[in-house]
Design an enzyme around this catalytic site. Structure first.
Site, short mmCIF file in Angstrom:
data_model
loop_
_atom_site.label_atom_id
_atom_site.label_comp_id
_atom_site.label_asym_id
_atom_site.label_seq_id
_atom_site.Cartn_x
_atom_site.Cartn_y
_atom_site.Cartn_z
N GLY A 187 -10.91 0.79 1.35
CA GLY A 187 -12.07 0.94 2.24
C GLY A 187 -12.04 -0.13 3.32
O GLY A 187 -11.24 -1.07 3.27
N LEU A 188 -12.94 0.03 4.26
CA LEU A 188 -13.02 -0.91 5.38
C LEU A 188 -13.41 -2.31 4.91
O LEU A 188 -13.99 -2.46 3.81
CB LEU A 188 -14.08 -0.42 6.38
CG LEU A 188 -13.78 0.86 7.16
CD1 LEU A 188 -15.03 1.33 7.90
CD2 LEU A 188 -12.62 0.64 8.14
N GLY B 109 -17.40 -3.32 0.39
CA GLY B 109 -17.81 -3.67 -0.98
C GLY B 109 -16.67 -3.64 -1.99
O GLY B 109 -16.91 -3.63 -3.20
N ARG C 217 1.33 -4.95 6.95
CA ARG C 217 0.32 -4.36 6.04
C ARG C 217 1.05 -3.49 5.01
O ARG C 217 0.71 -3.51 3.82
CB ARG C 217 -0.67 -3.50 6.83
CG ARG C 217 -1.66 -4.30 7.67
CD ARG C 217 -2.74 -3.36 8.16
NE ARG C 217 -3.46 -3.85 9.32
CZ ARG C 217 -4.76 -4.15 9.33
NH1 ARG C 217 -5.49 -4.01 8.24
NH2 ARG C 217 -5.35 -4.57 10.44
N ASN D 247 2.62 -5.68 2.51
CA ASN D 247 1.54 -6.23 1.69
C ASN D 247 1.18 -5.24 0.57
O ASN D 247 1.11 -5.59 -0.61
CB ASN D 247 0.34 -6.48 2.61
CG ASN D 247 -0.87 -7.04 1.91
OD1 ASN D 247 -0.74 -7.86 1.00
ND2 ASN D 247 -2.06 -6.62 2.32
N SER E 166 -5.88 -1.36 2.57
CA SER E 166 -4.79 -0.35 2.46
C SER E 166 -5.10 0.86 3.34
O SER E 166 -5.42 1.94 2.83
CB SER E 166 -4.58 0.05 1.00
OG SER E 166 -5.75 0.26 0.27
#
Ligand SMILES: Nc1ncnc2c1ncn2[C@@H]1O[C@H](COP(=O)(O)OS(=O)(=O)O)[C@@H](OP(=O)(O)O)[C@H]1O
Ligand SMILES: Nc1ncnc2c1ncn2[C@@H]1O[C@H](COP(=O)(O)OP(=O)(O)O)[C@@H](O)[C@H]1O
Length: 310
Positions: A116-117, A121, A163, A166, A190
């Site tokens: 998620g962004l 959360g 990324r 990663n 991700s």
């Protein structure tokens, strides 16, 4: 809260080798073709060739793992080809197996992959989930994007290739944790489907559980706990996910959590086809994932300890 009702989770998100391969190839080929065609307008061709080399390396990485999980299934004792190159390495088997370890700790190893962004959360859910599992006597370990970038991945930037690397490394480490019998909670932005699919393909069917924090950008931006969105909007951070870098929401994942009941902020609009759960408290969110694990046999023997997440 009726957790069973809220946890409208699905167990149908397995990416078969055939899907994984065709999907990853399609996306990789598309990027590759785009880059290839750009060489025509690049007389020197050096930058494009360099990029093509990178893409080629990534494609050759995906091919073997999409076909089958060689590191798990190959026990032949022969030297192997990895990424198309002959390596003089031989898999060394150990008589203590994954089943032995799982039996010892009375649980089943798996990977909970939270995507998620920034500000959606992920880390909060990861911690609440780890606590909830701990309270049930279940062993978990968190691989948080921010934290892993302090050590193992401290050499990586936020450019697309870094990324990808990663995520690849975290996917491999998560696989090792799952093989040890531990419930590994990976919480990373991700942003690309192809990399998440590659991590999924590393694990046996069902053992990769993708959780999408379905929180709209404006909610994440309003939270902005680290002030990063503000800095990105001011042009002080380039390539910030959601601002000037892409985020590809899952199309079909195991669990969707619409964690956006912040005061005064409207709910999200999911692009995912998976059933979603609207939830606000961390305990509720953790319960949704714990229920999924329970229903799918990952928490074999329940301890008598408190089931609270905190
Ligand atoms: N350019 C850019 N884009 C997105 N995020 C950025 C960026 N620069 C720094 N940060 C901080 O890094 C955290 C995300 O790291 P990840 O390893 O999860 O990112 S990724 O999966 O490689 O995309 C992310 O943490 P979270 O807020 O926990 O998601 C940010 O704090
Ligand atoms: N359900 C929620 N309602 C309101 N705020 C939340 C909720 N979940 C998380 N937050 C807050 O949002 C911010 C970002 O959470 P965090 O877990 O750090 O996200 P991420 O790891 O995705 O960046 C934190 O300040 C956290 O307290």
């Amino acid at each position: 809260m009726d957790v069973a009702a809220m946890a409208r989770c699905v167990g149908r998100c397995y990416v078969s080798p055939a899907f994984g391969e065709s999907e990853s190839h399609r996306l990789s080929e598309r990027r590759f073709l785009k880059l290839s065609s750009s060489t025509n307008s690049d007389p020197a061709g050096s930058k494009s060739l360099k990029l093509r080399g990178k893409i080629h390396r990534r494609m050759s990485y995906f091919r073997p793992i999409m076909a089958k999980d060689e590191s798990i299934s190959s026990r032949s004792g022969e030297t192997k080809q990895i990424n198309g190159k002959q390596k003089n390495i031989v898999w060394h088997d150990c008589p203590v197996t994954k089943s032995d370890r799982q039996e010892l700790i009375k649980q089943k190893g798996c990977v909970i992959w939270i995507t998620g962004l920034s500000g959606s959360g992920k880390s909060s859910l990861a911690c609440a989930l780890s606590r909830a599992l701990h309270n049930r006597g279940k062993l978990s370990y968190i691989l948080d994007g921010d934290n892993v970038r302090h050590g193992l991945n401290s050499d990586l930037s936020f450019e697309a290739d870094d990324r990808a690397e990663n995520i690849r490394r975290v996917g491999e480490v998560a696989k090792l944790f799952a093989d040890s019998g531990i419930i590994c909670i990976a919480s990373l932005i991700s942003p690309y489907r192809i990399e998440r699919a590659a991590c999924r393909a590393l694990l046996p069917q069902g053992d990769f559980i993708e959780v999408f924090m379905d929180v709209p950008l404006h909610v994440c931006e309003a939270r902005d706990p680290k002030g990063l969105y503000k800095r990105a909007r001011a042009g002080k951070i380039k390539g910030f996910t959601g601002v000037d870098d892409p985020y590809e929401a899952p199309l079909d994942c195991e669990i969707v959590i619409q964690n956006s009941r912040d005061k005064g902020l409207s709910s999200s609009s999911s692009s995912s086809s998976s059933p979603s759960s609207s939830s606000s408290s961390l305990c509720e969110m953790a319960d949704i994932v714990v229920s999924y694990l329970d229903q799918n046999g990952y928490l074999k023997k329940h301890s008598t300890k408190s089931r609270n997440c905190m």
